[in-house]
Design an enzyme around this catalytic site. Structure first.
Site, PDB file in Angstrom:
ATOM      1  N   SER A  11       0.700  -1.331   0.296  1.00 11.83           N
ATOM      2  CA  SER A  11       0.068   0.233   0.155  1.00 11.83           C
ATOM      3  C   SER A  11       0.748   0.898  -0.191  1.00 11.83           C
ATOM      4  O   SER A  11      -0.208   2.419  -0.040  1.00 11.83           O
ATOM      5  CB  SER A  11      -0.706  -0.126   1.386  1.00 11.83           C
ATOM      6  OG  SER A  11      -0.223  -0.871   1.939  1.00 11.83           O
TER       7      SER A  11
ATOM      8  N   HIS B 211      -3.252  -2.736  -5.469  1.00 15.21           N
ATOM      9  CA  HIS B 211      -3.389  -2.660  -4.752  1.00 15.21           C
ATOM     10  C   HIS B 211      -5.524  -2.662  -4.242  1.00 15.21           C
ATOM     11  O   HIS B 211      -5.588  -1.996  -4.799  1.00 15.21           O
ATOM     12  CB  HIS B 211      -2.772  -1.359  -4.673  1.00 15.21           C
ATOM     13  CG  HIS B 211      -2.931  -1.118  -2.727  1.00 15.21           C
ATOM     14  ND1 HIS B 211      -3.262   0.617  -2.446  1.00 15.21           N
ATOM     15  CD2 HIS B 211      -2.932  -1.327  -1.504  1.00 15.21           C
ATOM     16  CE1 HIS B 211      -3.401   0.704  -0.984  1.00 15.21           C
ATOM     17  NE2 HIS B 211      -3.501  -0.018  -0.728  1.00 15.21           N
TER      18      HIS B 211
ATOM     19  N   GLU C 264      -6.269   0.068  -6.838  1.00 13.92           N
ATOM     20  CA  GLU C 264      -5.139   1.026  -7.517  1.00 13.92           C
ATOM     21  C   GLU C 264      -4.178  -0.243  -8.478  1.00 13.92           C
ATOM     22  O   GLU C 264      -3.799  -0.938  -8.078  1.00 13.92           O
ATOM     23  CB  GLU C 264      -4.437   1.358  -6.642  1.00 13.92           C
ATOM     24  CG  GLU C 264      -5.300   2.503  -5.878  1.00 13.92           C
ATOM     25  CD  GLU C 264      -3.913   3.323  -5.144  1.00 13.92           C
ATOM     26  OE1 GLU C 264      -4.242   4.710  -5.110  1.00 13.92           O
ATOM     27  OE2 GLU C 264      -3.997   2.798  -3.481  1.00 13.92           O
TER      28      GLU C 264
ATOM     29  N   ASN D 262      -3.884   6.295  -0.500  1.00 18.97           N
ATOM     30  CA  ASN D 262      -3.103   6.345   0.909  1.00 18.97           C
ATOM     31  C   ASN D 262      -1.949   7.698   1.003  1.00 18.97           C
ATOM     32  O   ASN D 262      -2.186   8.266   2.566  1.00 18.97           O
ATOM     33  CB  ASN D 262      -2.029   5.671   0.688  1.00 18.97           C
ATOM     34  CG  ASN D 262      -2.511   4.257   1.269  1.00 18.97           C
ATOM     35  OD1 ASN D 262      -4.197   4.473   2.256  1.00 18.97           O
ATOM     36  ND2 ASN D 262      -2.942   2.916   1.852  1.00 18.97           N
TER      37      ASN D 262
END
Ligand code: 3H9
Length: 695
Positions: free
Chosen positions: A405, A426, A438, A476
């Site tokens: 991540s 991800h 992702e 993130n």
């Protein structure tokens, strides 16, 4: 007559066939064609009119692309009235999805027949509007008020059998729409059936509208369209038909003018555009039938579950027989949930858990898979070791994916002799539930490997977003910035609970501190420790989140974090130790706390989010603003009716946001550096959406 509606006279029946692929949206040509066709049928001496759609569906609704444009006559309400008022007997034959304006055209017809697989519904609330061509007045006359409220305020689609029960359809028959429609129309003519306009049917009986409205408002959580849709249906019981239509129009126009309508329609089109990348045009994905998953923790088991449910064979790799058994338990638990919810049958459950899934402790078991996803501990050395092993064992051309991540996918790829086959995939936990994926493209990733990532996402029913490599990728990275902003507000005087509440009121599914408790506070702690050495001296770093972790509070999994879950409540109650930790942190930094209004909290939080998102787009980490919007919508609980942070920014006004960021910079110059792209857009008087259109 425009070509969008084909016309044919067959005996006594005039046939109007809609030819507007892909979904027979009711654009201006279709609307004109319908009106012309109705008139021509009367001139030609037909006794009845049959309306149906060519291709995959009856009308799937108004043409959403026309919203916001100058209205073009005839509008859909006039078309529906015209159909209903025809002196001939009008029959609609439905297949595919008769949605929104499509169902409204069907309800303006005097009789409705459908194939068994047809589905009908009024999904307008999901676009921030309500059925605006008489749907809120005609549906309750057919179904009664309660069923109509249920369908109109939720957008729920119903299958043909249920639609027949509810009185929306008159008959369901197997066959092609043209053929079943002709047979039915002839039968009606032969039996001397009369025209049966819904507008002449009695008004539906009233219910306790006050109580029912309360329930709708509760579920709407700030979204306007379900409430207005409810009020329009209520009017069907309280006003004569024509006055009800006028009320529907008034409530419809109110929604058309709302930012929520813009946000939801942006979401509708972006959801479809996000997977369409110009760079992938004509690129074929690699073969994908068997995949490997390394690591059977919550994330790995979730990925394996999603893969199994999408029809892939899965080989799960774990370190020890005990860990392998635990992984099997998690996957079976997830599939059991799918079984209970009726998503799979008992037989499918058996097949998935025995034939489609195998679990091994030997890397060799991965030698034939088409793609491997590594979901092991978030540590660069561990990941590199795994990829070296994969490089040695996997067949040539296998896609090697990491579910990291935050970590650098280029560095992971460099640990192999085949960086062109390495990609980041991800997933978001729980991976069999969360819609976002992702697809992280490293410097050397081959285009067909990217296409394979998107193909996997599509198979699994995910919204896949292309992301470039940076710390945290799209989601993130932005999260860590707005979380930092929230932490700063706490240092300066706000409480985590006020912040969470202000953001839930804004429309987020959960506030950031409740989310952190759910995800596990140790994750952020590990990231902070990793980044500590390279941190800029000017950065304001709060210590209270570390204090919380140092005392063993990792959120829900340990029973305590920002909230205390001891009482067994899922939402938890504020942890009374947190204010003490925060006070100590403030004292240490010499901060005198001040009050924040909820409005300021939201403004700062959103400004931080938009500013970082602008950087992410400016640096090419996200290709387009809509990629950021979809990431936040599908992975971070951002309210769909606001369209995503960059759509929200456009609607709010970029100049005002930039000015606020500059004002905040007087307190903390380092954190509030305006993103170059935001400055550029303001200087040029352009919006983020302009960039979407250019892409
Ligand atoms: C309405 O009716 C208002 C009225 O009450 C009142 C007016 C006064 N318009 O989803 P797909 C495009 S509001 C324009 O990938 P699927 C879509 O963008 C409307 N375009 O296919 C895509 O384009 P592209 C109420 C539309 O098989 C292509 O068609 N109706 C529209 O997975 C294929 O779509 C709705 O809300 C439209 N209405 O699903 C229904 N619909 O290829 C909205 C689709 O360029 N539509 N497109 O990306 C859907 O739910 C799904 O498209 C449907 C097909 C289930 C029909």
């Amino acid at each position: 007559m425009p070509d969008a509606i084909g016309y044919e006279l067959l005996g006594d029946i005039a046939i109007l066939e809609s030819r507007n692929p892909p979904v027979n949206a009711l654009g201006i040509d279709v609307r004109k064609g319908l009106v012309d066709g109705i008139d021509r049928a009367a001139r030609d001496g037909a006794k009845a009119i049959l309306i149906y759609g060519a291709g995959r569906t009856y009308f799937a609704g108004a043409d959403i692309r026309e919203f916001g444009m100058k209205p073009m006559e005839p509008g859909l309400p006039e078309v529906c009235d015209h159909i209903e008022a025809s002196p001939l007997l009008v029959v609609s034959a439905l297949h595919g999805t008769a949605l929104g304006g499509g169902l409204e055209v069907a309800m303006s017809s005097h009789y409705r027949i459908a194939v068994p697989s047809a589905r009908v519904g009024l999904p307008e609330v999901g676009l921030g509007i309500l059925p605006g061509a008489g749907g809120t007045q005609r549906l309750p006359r057919l179904t009664g008020i309660e069923a109509a409220i249920g369908m109109v305020t939720t957008g729920r689609q119903v299958g043909a059998a249920e639609a027949l029960d509810l009185g929306i359809l008159d008959r369901v028959a197997e066959g092609e729409p043209r053929q079943i429609g002709l047979t039915y129309t002839q039968e009606l003519l032969d039996s001397g059936a009369q025209r049966r306009p819904v507008c002449d049917m009695p008004a539906p009986a009233a219910i306790d509208f006050q109580a029912a409205l309360g329930a709708v408002q509760g579920k709407a959580r700030g979204q306007l369209s379900p409430v207005n849709a409810f009020l329009a249906v209520q009017a069907a019981a309280e006003l004569p038909f024509r006055d009800g239509l006028a009320r529907e129009r008034e409530l419809f126009m109110e929604l058309m003018a709302s930012d929520q309508r813009h946000g939801l329609i942006h979401a509708f089109f972006s959801e479809r555009a996000v997977g369409k990348l110009p760079e992938l045009k004509g690129v074929e994905p690699r073969e994908l039938s068997a995949i490997g998953v390394i690591g059977g923790g919550t994330m790995g088991a979730g990925i394996a579950t999603a893969a199994l449910l999408s029809g892939l064979n899965v080989t799960m790799l774990e370190m020890t027989p005990a860990a392998a058994e635990a992984a099997r338990g998690r996957i079976e638990g997830n599939l059991n949930g799918a079984l209970k919810r009726g998503k799979i049958s008992q037989a499918q459950f058996e097949a998935l858990t025995t034939q489609a899934l195998s679990i091994s402790t030997e890397y060799d078991a991965l030698k034939d898979v088409d793609l491997v996803i590594e979901a092991v501990f978030e540590d660069m050395d561990v990941k590199k070791t795994v990829f070296k092993r994969l490089d040695a064992v996997c067949k040539p051309g296998a896609v090697l994916a990491t579910n990291t991540s935050y970590l650098d996918v280029n560095e992971i790829a460099a640990a192999t002799s085949r960086p062109q086959d390495v990609i980041g995939l991800h997933f978001f936990s729980p991976a069999h539930v969360m819609k976002l994926l992702e697809v992280v493209v490293a410097d050397k990733t081959a285009p067909d490997v990217v296409a394979t990532g998107f193909a996997l996402g599509k198979k699994m029913g995910k919204i896949s977003v292309r992301a470039g490599v940076c710390d945290g990728f799209i989601g993130n990275r932005i999260l860590s910035t707005y979380r930092t902003c929230a932490d700063h507000m706490i240092l300066d005087g706000a409480s985590p609970y006020q912040i969470d509440k202000a953001l839930v009121d804004f429309g987020f599914a959960m506030g950031p501190f409740a989310v952190a408790d759910l995800a596990g506070l140790d994750i952020g702690w590990a990231v902070r420790k990793r980044l500590a050495a390279t941190r800029d001296k000017r950065e304001r770093v709060p210590s209270f989140p570390d204090t919380l972790c140092e005392q063993g509070n990792f959120g829900q999994k340990t029973g305590k974090g920002y909230y205390d879950y001891a009482a067994g409540l899922r939402a938890g109650v504020p942890n009374p130790d947190v204010p003490t930790m925060v006070d100590a942190n403030r004292a240490e930094l010499g901060i005198t706390p001040r009050d924040f209004t909820d409005k300021e909290i939201v403004r700062r939080y959103m400004a931080a989010m938009v500013n970082e998102a602008a950087r992410v787009v400016g640096e090419g980490i996200a290709r387009r603003p809509l990629d950021v919007d979809m990431t936040l919508l599908f992975g971070y609980g951002f309210p769909r009716y606001r369209g995503g942070p960059l759509k929200w920014a456009d609607l709010t006004g970029l100049e005002g946001l930039l000015n606020d960021i500059k004002t905040y910079a007087s307190e903390d110059e380092y954190f509030w550096q305006p993103a170059p792209l935001l400055q550029q857009l303001v200087a040029q008087g352009r919006s983020f959406d302009d960039l979407n259109k250019e892409a």
